[in-house]
Design a protein around this motif. Sequence first.
Motif, PDB file in Angstrom:
ATOM      1  N   ILE A   1       0.845  -1.198   0.000  1.00 34.49           N
ATOM      2  CA  ILE A   1       0.000   0.000   0.000  1.00 34.49           C
ATOM      3  C   ILE A   1       0.874   1.239   0.000  1.00 34.49           C
ATOM      4  O   ILE A   1       0.649   2.196  -0.741  1.00 34.49           O
ATOM      5  CB  ILE A   1      -0.950  -0.008   1.202  1.00 34.49           C
ATOM      6  N   PHE A   2       1.908   1.211   0.850  1.00 34.83           N
ATOM      7  CA  PHE A   2       2.782   2.369   0.922  1.00 34.83           C
ATOM      8  C   PHE A   2       3.551   2.573  -0.387  1.00 34.83           C
ATOM      9  O   PHE A   2       3.779   3.701  -0.812  1.00 34.83           O
ATOM     10  CB  PHE A   2       3.773   2.251   2.097  1.00 34.83           C
ATOM     11  N   SER A   3       3.945   1.475  -0.989  1.00 35.58           N
ATOM     12  CA  SER A   3       4.672   1.589  -2.265  1.00 35.58           C
ATOM     13  C   SER A   3       3.777   2.217  -3.323  1.00 35.58           C
ATOM     14  O   SER A   3       4.202   3.084  -4.093  1.00 35.58           O
ATOM     15  CB  SER A   3       5.123   0.217  -2.777  1.00 35.58           C
ATOM     16  N   THR A   4       2.540   1.768  -3.370  1.00 33.02           N
ATOM     17  CA  THR A   4       1.592   2.308  -4.340  1.00 33.02           C
ATOM     18  C   THR A   4       1.339   3.770  -4.043  1.00 33.02           C
ATOM     19  O   THR A   4       1.296   4.610  -4.945  1.00 33.02           O
ATOM     20  CB  THR A   4       0.267   1.526  -4.283  1.00 33.02           C
ATOM     21  N   LEU A   5       1.213   4.069  -2.816  1.00 35.28           N
ATOM     22  CA  LEU A   5       0.967   5.457  -2.439  1.00 35.28           C
ATOM     23  C   LEU A   5       2.197   6.305  -2.764  1.00 35.28           C
ATOM     24  O   LEU A   5       2.065   7.470  -3.130  1.00 35.28           O
ATOM     25  CB  LEU A   5       0.657   5.554  -0.945  1.00 35.28           C
ATOM     26  N   GLY A   6       3.367   5.708  -2.636  1.00 35.63           N
ATOM     27  CA  GLY A   6       4.597   6.430  -2.901  1.00 35.63           C
ATOM     28  C   GLY A   6       4.682   6.857  -4.365  1.00 35.63           C
ATOM     29  O   GLY A   6       5.115   7.964  -4.666  1.00 35.63           O
TER      30      GLY A   6
ATOM     31  N   ALA B   1       2.179  17.413  -0.863  1.00 39.61           N
ATOM     32  CA  ALA B   1       1.144  17.072   0.112  1.00 39.61           C
ATOM     33  C   ALA B   1       1.111  15.576   0.329  1.00 39.61           C
ATOM     34  O   ALA B   1       0.983  15.083   1.464  1.00 39.61           O
ATOM     35  CB  ALA B   1      -0.211  17.573  -0.348  1.00 39.61           C
ATOM     36  N   LEU B   2       1.264  14.897  -0.763  1.00 41.03           N
ATOM     37  CA  LEU B   2       1.243  13.447  -0.635  1.00 41.03           C
ATOM     38  C   LEU B   2       2.548  12.953  -0.021  1.00 41.03           C
ATOM     39  O   LEU B   2       2.544  11.936   0.684  1.00 41.03           O
ATOM     40  CB  LEU B   2       1.027  12.817  -2.005  1.00 41.03           C
ATOM     41  N   GLN B   3       3.635  13.611  -0.282  1.00 39.90           N
ATOM     42  CA  GLN B   3       4.910  13.186   0.310  1.00 39.90           C
ATOM     43  C   GLN B   3       4.851  13.319   1.833  1.00 39.90           C
ATOM     44  O   GLN B   3       5.388  12.491   2.563  1.00 39.90           O
ATOM     45  CB  GLN B   3       6.051  14.053  -0.226  1.00 39.90           C
ATOM     46  N   TYR B   4       4.213  14.338   2.248  1.00 33.86           N
ATOM     47  CA  TYR B   4       4.070  14.556   3.687  1.00 33.86           C
ATOM     48  C   TYR B   4       3.260  13.420   4.308  1.00 33.86           C
ATOM     49  O   TYR B   4       3.632  12.871   5.335  1.00 33.86           O
ATOM     50  CB  TYR B   4       3.399  15.919   3.932  1.00 33.86           C
ATOM     51  N   GLU B   5       2.154  13.028   3.695  1.00 36.80           N
ATOM     52  CA  GLU B   5       1.325  11.934   4.206  1.00 36.80           C
ATOM     53  C   GLU B   5       2.084  10.617   4.148  1.00 36.80           C
ATOM     54  O   GLU B   5       1.972   9.783   5.038  1.00 36.80           O
ATOM     55  CB  GLU B   5       0.037  11.815   3.394  1.00 36.80           C
ATOM     56  N   LEU B   6       2.821  10.414   3.088  1.00 41.44           N
ATOM     57  CA  LEU B   6       3.613   9.208   2.938  1.00 41.44           C
ATOM     58  C   LEU B   6       4.665   9.119   4.045  1.00 41.44           C
ATOM     59  O   LEU B   6       4.889   8.057   4.634  1.00 41.44           O
ATOM     60  CB  LEU B   6       4.273   9.171   1.561  1.00 41.44           C
ATOM     61  N   ALA B   7       5.279  10.221   4.384  1.00 42.16           N
ATOM     62  CA  ALA B   7       6.277  10.252   5.452  1.00 42.16           C
ATOM     63  C   ALA B   7       5.615   9.886   6.782  1.00 42.16           C
ATOM     64  O   ALA B   7       6.176   9.140   7.601  1.00 42.16           O
ATOM     65  CB  ALA B   7       6.934  11.620   5.523  1.00 42.16           C
ATOM     66  N   ASN B   8       4.425  10.401   6.986  1.00 39.61           N
ATOM     67  CA  ASN B   8       3.688  10.073   8.216  1.00 39.61           C
ATOM     68  C   ASN B   8       3.347   8.585   8.269  1.00 39.61           C
ATOM     69  O   ASN B   8       3.451   7.935   9.314  1.00 39.61           O
ATOM     70  CB  ASN B   8       2.409  10.897   8.315  1.00 39.61           C
TER      71      ASN B   8
END
Length: 190
Positions: free
Chosen positions: A8-13, A22-29
Amino acid sequence: MLLRLFLIFSTLGLSAHAQGNALQYELANLREDMRGLVQRVGELTLRVEQLERENATLRSRSDSAAQSYATVSQLNDAVADLNRIVKAAASSSKGEVLKEVDRKISALAKQTNAALDSLAKGQAQRPAVQTSFSDDYSQQGTSYTVQRGDTISSIAQKTGARARDIINANKIGDPTRLQVGQTLFIPQPK
């Protein structure tokens, strides 16, 4: 489960790169949350291993403790054996006590019979108790206190009176039973 989260994280990445910061910030979280979860799973794994070791230790202790304790049936058997021993000892002791009691009773019976024989012989030698008394003695006289060792005869000798007069004047039924301190009337000789 970890693999799924990783996918999931890879896909989100990939999509995060496309969408921007904005998405990088969420991904980091999410990655930080993932790292926290991995750390927590590691701690729980260690705790489970520790509990398994403690459980194994307790099992070995309970096994050795079970071997060192007696069962209820073993205790009942031991108590029954002790009861048999006590009853046997009590029976033996009772027999010895009864023999000793029998011996002492026999000795007392012999002593009692000897005392009764002695009394019977003494009664045969004793003069008859006088139950009638004469008034044929002087009404004048003195008093005398019986001393240790006195007899009617010795008092008569000391006072000069007749023994029969002393007996009649004091109505003495058994002349052998004078008591020390007893006061007698001693009639004057006629």
